[in-house]
Design a protein around this motif. Structure first.
Motif, PDB file in Angstrom:
ATOM      1  N   MET A 305       0.819  -1.209   0.000  1.00  0.00           N
ATOM      2  CA  MET A 305       0.000   0.000   0.000  1.00  0.00           C
ATOM      3  C   MET A 305       0.857   1.266   0.000  1.00  0.00           C
ATOM      4  O   MET A 305       0.431   2.310  -0.483  1.00  0.00           O
ATOM      5  CB  MET A 305      -0.916   0.024   1.221  1.00  0.00           C
ATOM      6  CG  MET A 305      -2.090  -0.931   1.162  1.00  0.00           C
ATOM      7  SD  MET A 305      -3.312  -0.510  -0.100  1.00  0.00           S
ATOM      8  CE  MET A 305      -3.945   1.067   0.491  1.00  0.00           C
ATOM      9  N   ALA A 306       2.041   1.206   0.558  1.00  0.00           N
ATOM     10  CA  ALA A 306       2.860   2.408   0.748  1.00  0.00           C
ATOM     11  C   ALA A 306       3.154   3.108  -0.580  1.00  0.00           C
ATOM     12  O   ALA A 306       3.501   2.439  -1.559  1.00  0.00           O
ATOM     13  CB  ALA A 306       4.166   2.028   1.440  1.00  0.00           C
ATOM     14  N   ASN A 333       7.060   3.409   4.689  1.00  0.00           N
ATOM     15  CA  ASN A 333       6.703   4.801   4.449  1.00  0.00           C
ATOM     16  C   ASN A 333       7.820   5.754   4.858  1.00  0.00           C
ATOM     17  O   ASN A 333       8.079   6.761   4.181  1.00  0.00           O
ATOM     18  CB  ASN A 333       5.407   5.137   5.184  1.00  0.00           C
ATOM     19  CG  ASN A 333       4.179   4.699   4.418  1.00  0.00           C
ATOM     20  OD1 ASN A 333       4.045   4.962   3.230  1.00  0.00           O
ATOM     21  ND2 ASN A 333       3.261   4.034   5.101  1.00  0.00           N
ATOM     22  N   ARG A 334       8.466   5.462   5.976  1.00  0.00           N
ATOM     23  CA  ARG A 334       9.589   6.316   6.390  1.00  0.00           C
ATOM     24  C   ARG A 334      10.681   6.301   5.335  1.00  0.00           C
ATOM     25  O   ARG A 334      11.284   7.339   5.030  1.00  0.00           O
ATOM     26  CB  ARG A 334      10.142   5.856   7.741  1.00  0.00           C
ATOM     27  CG  ARG A 334       9.271   6.257   8.926  1.00  0.00           C
ATOM     28  CD  ARG A 334      10.016   6.085  10.236  1.00  0.00           C
ATOM     29  NE  ARG A 334      10.343   4.695  10.517  1.00  0.00           N
ATOM     30  CZ  ARG A 334       9.560   3.844  11.176  1.00  0.00           C
ATOM     31  NH1 ARG A 334       8.368   4.246  11.617  1.00  0.00           N
ATOM     32  NH2 ARG A 334       9.945   2.610  11.402  1.00  0.00           N
ATOM     33  N   LEU A 335      10.980   5.139   4.785  1.00  0.00           N
ATOM     34  CA  LEU A 335      11.993   5.038   3.736  1.00  0.00           C
ATOM     35  C   LEU A 335      11.610   5.895   2.530  1.00  0.00           C
ATOM     36  O   LEU A 335      12.465   6.535   1.901  1.00  0.00           O
ATOM     37  CB  LEU A 335      12.165   3.581   3.311  1.00  0.00           C
ATOM     38  CG  LEU A 335      13.136   3.340   2.149  1.00  0.00           C
ATOM     39  CD1 LEU A 335      14.573   3.569   2.603  1.00  0.00           C
ATOM     40  CD2 LEU A 335      12.976   1.933   1.597  1.00  0.00           C
ATOM     41  N   LEU A 336      10.327   5.942   2.230  1.00  0.00           N
ATOM     42  CA  LEU A 336       9.845   6.698   1.074  1.00  0.00           C
ATOM     43  C   LEU A 336       9.667   8.180   1.377  1.00  0.00           C
ATOM     44  O   LEU A 336       9.345   8.961   0.476  1.00  0.00           O
ATOM     45  CB  LEU A 336       8.520   6.107   0.599  1.00  0.00           C
ATOM     46  CG  LEU A 336       8.563   4.636   0.137  1.00  0.00           C
ATOM     47  CD1 LEU A 336       7.170   4.166  -0.244  1.00  0.00           C
ATOM     48  CD2 LEU A 336       9.537   4.454  -1.028  1.00  0.00           C
ATOM     49  N   ALA A 339       4.890  10.135   6.179  1.00  0.00           N
ATOM     50  CA  ALA A 339       4.409   9.811   7.519  1.00  0.00           C
ATOM     51  C   ALA A 339       2.890   9.870   7.516  1.00  0.00           C
ATOM     52  O   ALA A 339       2.273  10.404   6.592  1.00  0.00           O
ATOM     53  CB  ALA A 339       4.976  10.789   8.545  1.00  0.00           C
ATOM     54  N   ASP A 340       2.288   9.286   8.543  1.00  0.00           N
ATOM     55  CA  ASP A 340       0.841   9.383   8.761  1.00  0.00           C
ATOM     56  C   ASP A 340       0.031   8.763   7.631  1.00  0.00           C
ATOM     57  O   ASP A 340      -1.033   9.244   7.264  1.00  0.00           O
ATOM     58  CB  ASP A 340       0.428  10.849   8.956  1.00  0.00           C
ATOM     59  CG  ASP A 340       1.199  11.507  10.063  1.00  0.00           C
ATOM     60  OD1 ASP A 340       1.400  10.861  11.103  1.00  0.00           O
ATOM     61  OD2 ASP A 340       1.637  12.664   9.892  1.00  0.00           O
ATOM     62  N   ARG A 341       0.548   7.691   7.077  1.00  0.00           N
ATOM     63  CA  ARG A 341      -0.155   6.984   6.006  1.00  0.00           C
ATOM     64  C   ARG A 341      -0.876   5.741   6.503  1.00  0.00           C
ATOM     65  O   ARG A 341      -1.590   5.101   5.735  1.00  0.00           O
ATOM     66  CB  ARG A 341       0.825   6.555   4.916  1.00  0.00           C
ATOM     67  CG  ARG A 341       1.186   7.519   3.792  1.00  0.00           C
ATOM     68  CD  ARG A 341       0.880   8.914   4.015  1.00  0.00           C
ATOM     69  NE  ARG A 341       1.156   9.762   2.861  1.00  0.00           N
ATOM     70  CZ  ARG A 341       1.377  11.056   2.961  1.00  0.00           C
ATOM     71  NH1 ARG A 341       1.426  11.625   4.145  1.00  0.00           N
ATOM     72  NH2 ARG A 341       1.567  11.781   1.887  1.00  0.00           N
TER      73      ARG A 341
END
Length: 369
Positions: A305-306, A333-336, A339-341
């Motif tokens: 999903m990210a 998500n942090r890698l991408l 945040a807050d996803r």
């Protein structure tokens, strides 16, 4: 408040708000703390292998490497679950009957859900100036989703259309969730086929002049939640998703987290297992057996999903401890650089409540409007 992108931002609403537009900043200011997992679940589940490692053990260190790793995960799951038939470019949607309800038009439709397969359902179109955001709502039967059945608090399509969304609702292929009818020649597991049906539903919605194809989400509860989970993870064109208490990880201690059943992931043409929890008398079968033996779990799908946002509307099957599994998607998500996803709300019951439903509706209002 999260930076607005083409189709990725996140919000979780706990309060009740009136139907209509509410300022995004106002919502985010009140709700930002709810994007954070409880302190006791701040660490990723150690018994789930990180999706940020390639199959050969190499770490994923850059967004570019994540694209490669994501393709690897997707290929692995399709290899185990079975390949889809070709996604329909322009699924046929026939309108059988049109009627007016409150502030929207209700169309009873016949939708092409796969090669040689059709399903009955409803398309609800709100008053106003198109194009509108849209949500696909799968469940056992479409009447429940559009508020024409006596099953309260499961009428997601009806409630969302009252809030300005086009909604498409269908039921189980063939009419029986435990005996799904797949397209002739389909080689995939039934739950993967449901995700394939949802891909065709996305195609059908995206082709409508009333719909903005950049703003199409999906929501489902229980059986529909499993359907929505697999669909949104395996078909990346869904902009966001809500999974209502499907059981977001394999958990053989819970009777309702029954991915082992042949109508989900346990289909094996050579073996018919007795329904129920995994036991000596009812062993694992089909793709589910292979996934467990390989040490795989649904957190790998979550990661697909990210950085698209999703909300777990958790109940009895998805309590706060599921944050330990969701931490793996937070890491992606942090890698991408996002945040807050990832969001999760919790209630004690499996069934939806008025409060949990309001969270769902406002989630879509924030992300798709």
């Amino acid at each position: 408040m999260p930076v607005k992108g083409s189709h990725v931002r996140w919000c979780l609403i706990l309060a009740f708000w009136p139907i209509g537009n509410v300022g995004a900043e106002e919502l985010w200011e009140a709700l930002a703390p709810l994007a954070r997992p409880p302190a006791e679940f701040k660490d990723a589940a150690a018994d789930l292998r990180s999706p940020l490692r390639f199959n050969d053990g190499r770490p994923v260190a850059t967004p570019e490497q994540w694209r490669e790793r994501r393709a690897e995960i997707l290929a692995d799951w399709h290899a185990i679950l079975g390949a889809w038939p070709p996604v329909l470019e322009k699924p046929e949607m026939q309108t059988l009957e049109t009627s007016r309800r409150e502030t929207f038009m209700q169309r009873r439709i016949r939708l092409e859900i796969g090669p040689g397969r059709y399903g009955m359902g409803y398309l609800l179109v709100p008053d106003g100036e198109p194009p509108f955001p849209a949500v696909f709502v799968p469940f056992y039967d479409p009447e429940t989703s559009v508020g024409l059945a006596d099953r309260p608090l499961r009428d997601f399509a009806y409630q969302l259309t009252r809030r300005g969304f086009v909604t498409l609702s269908i039921g189980s292929p063939g009419g029986d969730a435990r005996r799904p009818v797949l397209s002739e020649g389909a080689q995939c597991q039934p739950l993967s086929y449901l995700a394939y049906v949802a891909a065709n539903a996305w195609q059908a919605l995206a082709a409508l002049p009333e719909v903005d194809q950049r703003r199409i989400g999906i929501v489902g509860h229980s059986y529909g939640g499993k359907w929505a989970l697999f669909a949104s993870c395996l078909w990346e064109k869904y902009a966001c998703a809500v999974w209502s208490d499907p059981g977001i990880v394999f958990d053989e201690t819970r009777g309702s987290i029954n991915y082992q059943e042949p109508w989900y992931l346990g289909f094996d043409p050579a073996v018919t297992r007795k329904p129920g929890k995994v036991s000596k008398e009812s062993p694992r079968t089909g793709a589910y057996k292979q996934l467990v033996e390989q040490g795989r779990n649904l957190h790998e799908l979550h990661a697909l999903m990210a950085p698209r946002p999703f909300l777990v509307s958790g109940g009895a099957e998805d309590p706060p401890k599921r944050w330990a599994a969701l931490q793996h998607t937070l890491a992606v998500n942090r890698l991408l650089g996002f945040a807050d996803r990832v969001a999760m709300s919790n209630r004690e019951t499996h069934g939806p409540t008025e409060a949990s439903n309001e969270q769902i509706y406002h989630f879509f209002e924030f992300w798709l409007k």
